[in-house]
Scaffold this motif. Sequence first.
Motif, PDB file in Angstrom:
ATOM      1  N   GLY A   1      24.932 -50.064  -3.104  1.00 53.25           N
ATOM      2  CA  GLY A   1      23.827 -49.309  -3.684  1.00 53.25           C
ATOM      3  C   GLY A   1      23.637 -47.939  -3.048  1.00 53.25           C
ATOM      4  N   PRO A   2      23.306 -47.864  -1.758  1.00 46.68           N
ATOM      5  CA  PRO A   2      23.132 -46.549  -1.126  1.00 46.68           C
ATOM      6  C   PRO A   2      24.416 -45.718  -1.095  1.00 46.68           C
ATOM      7  CG  PRO A   2      23.041 -48.315   0.505  1.00 46.68           C
ATOM      8  CD  PRO A   2      22.979 -48.957  -0.829  1.00 46.68           C
ATOM      9  N   ILE A   3      25.573 -46.381  -1.062  1.00 42.79           N
ATOM     10  CA  ILE A   3      26.839 -45.639  -1.057  1.00 42.79           C
ATOM     11  C   ILE A   3      27.039 -44.911  -2.381  1.00 42.79           C
ATOM     12  CG2 ILE A   3      29.355 -45.876  -0.960  1.00 42.79           C
ATOM     13  CD1 ILE A   3      28.960 -48.215   0.953  1.00 42.79           C
ATOM     14  N   LEU A   4      26.779 -45.587  -3.497  1.00 44.36           N
ATOM     15  CA  LEU A   4      26.940 -44.959  -4.813  1.00 44.36           C
ATOM     16  C   LEU A   4      25.942 -43.815  -5.005  1.00 44.36           C
ATOM     17  CD1 LEU A   4      27.543 -48.061  -7.115  1.00 44.36           C
ATOM     18  CD2 LEU A   4      29.213 -46.340  -6.406  1.00 44.36           C
ATOM     19  N   VAL A   5      24.718 -44.017  -4.552  1.00 45.74           N
ATOM     20  CA  VAL A   5      23.719 -42.957  -4.673  1.00 45.74           C
ATOM     21  C   VAL A   5      24.145 -41.737  -3.866  1.00 45.74           C
ATOM     22  CG1 VAL A   5      21.328 -42.332  -4.172  1.00 45.74           C
ATOM     23  CG2 VAL A   5      21.851 -44.575  -5.140  1.00 45.74           C
ATOM     24  N   ASN A   6      24.643 -41.970  -2.646  1.00 48.80           N
ATOM     25  CA  ASN A   6      25.125 -40.867  -1.817  1.00 48.80           C
ATOM     26  C   ASN A   6      26.285 -40.140  -2.482  1.00 48.80           C
ATOM     27  OD1 ASN A   6      27.117 -39.866   0.475  1.00 48.80           O
ATOM     28  ND2 ASN A   6      25.060 -39.884   1.373  1.00 48.80           N
ATOM     29  N   ALA A   7      27.153 -40.891  -3.157  1.00 51.06           N
ATOM     30  CA  ALA A   7      28.302 -40.277  -3.826  1.00 51.06           C
ATOM     31  C   ALA A   7      27.865 -39.349  -4.955  1.00 51.06           C
ATOM     32  CB  ALA A   7      29.233 -41.366  -4.366  1.00 51.06           C
ATOM     33  N   THR A   8      26.877 -39.762  -5.738  1.00 51.52           N
ATOM     34  CA  THR A   8      26.428 -38.911  -6.844  1.00 51.52           C
ATOM     35  C   THR A   8      25.793 -37.625  -6.324  1.00 51.52           C
ATOM     36  OG1 THR A   8      24.339 -40.149  -6.925  1.00 51.52           O
ATOM     37  CG2 THR A   8      26.091 -40.846  -8.403  1.00 51.52           C
ATOM     38  N   PHE A   9      24.922 -37.752  -5.348  1.00 53.32           N
ATOM     39  CA  PHE A   9      24.294 -36.551  -4.794  1.00 53.32           C
ATOM     40  C   PHE A   9      25.325 -35.677  -4.070  1.00 53.32           C
ATOM     41  CE2 PHE A   9      20.221 -39.222  -4.536  1.00 53.32           C
ATOM     42  CZ  PHE A   9      19.863 -38.856  -5.818  1.00 53.32           C
ATOM     43  N   GLY A  10      26.334 -36.320  -3.482  1.00 55.51           N
ATOM     44  CA  GLY A  10      27.396 -35.554  -2.833  1.00 55.51           C
ATOM     45  C   GLY A  10      28.218 -34.747  -3.816  1.00 55.51           C
ATOM     46  N   ALA A  11      28.453 -35.307  -5.006  1.00 57.20           N
ATOM     47  CA  ALA A  11      29.195 -34.571  -6.031  1.00 57.20           C
ATOM     48  C   ALA A  11      28.424 -33.332  -6.468  1.00 57.20           C
ATOM     49  CB  ALA A  11      29.476 -35.486  -7.226  1.00 57.20           C
ATOM     50  N   ALA A  12      27.116 -33.482  -6.650  1.00 54.96           N
ATOM     51  CA  ALA A  12      26.292 -32.326  -7.017  1.00 54.96           C
ATOM     52  C   ALA A  12      26.313 -31.269  -5.916  1.00 54.96           C
ATOM     53  CB  ALA A  12      24.862 -32.781  -7.299  1.00 54.96           C
ATOM     54  N   ALA A  13      26.229 -31.710  -4.661  1.00 54.87           N
ATOM     55  CA  ALA A  13      26.259 -30.764  -3.550  1.00 54.87           C
ATOM     56  C   ALA A  13      27.609 -30.059  -3.458  1.00 54.87           C
ATOM     57  CB  ALA A  13      25.959 -31.492  -2.240  1.00 54.87           C
TER      58      ALA A  13
END
Length: 301
Positions: A215-227
């Motif tokens: 869960g937190p890994i996938l959320v971090n991945a999405t925000f990381g792509a935007a960054a």
Amino acid sequence: MNAPDSLLAFLKPEPVVYKSDSYMKLIARRFVRHKMAVAGLVVFALLILIGIFAPWIAPHDPNIIGNAFSAAPSAAHLLGTDQVGRDVLSRLIYATRVSLTVGVVTVAIYMAVGIIIGAIAGYVGGWVDMVINRIIDVFMSFPSLMVILVLVTVLGTGLSNIIIVLALLGWPAVARLVRGSVLSLRQTEFVKAGVALGLNTPRLIFGHILPNAMGPILVNATFGAAAAILSESSLSFLGMGVQPPTASWGNMLNAAQSITALQSQPWLWIPPGVIIVISVLSINFIGDGIRDAMDPKKINA
């Protein structure tokens, strides 16, 4: 059927089988309820399709120099042309490839590195955990923008170098996140049962612990792509990212930073600026939807 049989059937009815949804179906159903997340997913999928089919969608070659310099939007050029006569719409479409490549590939690299290192630190513990934590602290103690600018200057500009630099600075946050999740899951009953059954360490980590920490890994991945998309656009805007004639949203903004373009040629800077905002917002909405869908406090709602 005689009377005793009918009475027996009445007293012992057929068992009712309840079909329970799988965990992934439950997550998907909760994600679909998040309207902004669904809209973001549709927009992001559309951007991916635009990048894939750019040669067939773009009305002109993005690098062909025409005779109409800084021409306003018209039937021939729907978003006008830039200072050297190149079609803005075609360059905007091809630039989608660059930005999405940076976002997806960068996140894929540093997520893989961060997950492996964080899982090892959290599960093994001891001096291994201490050494990895000190390395993470060193990486996270430097100002990221300054380090990115220095590394890009040393390694050189270009798409591959930007991806390497962003991935190099992105994995420590993921490793720390994964380490914390593994530490909390390492003491659970199902992990202890796996150890008692003699499961090897890689199977315990990647087969049992990490799936419960996605869960937190996938959320971090999405925000990381935007960054990553924002970082690439910023570097290209500063002239240290993707270099012309290759189109990127950042260097399109860089080419339109003159006072003349800002005041009287809005077709040069509004389209790339708007598409950056749309892409980043769509990815952030996807991350919000995944976070809410996988929230254990709401999972049974």
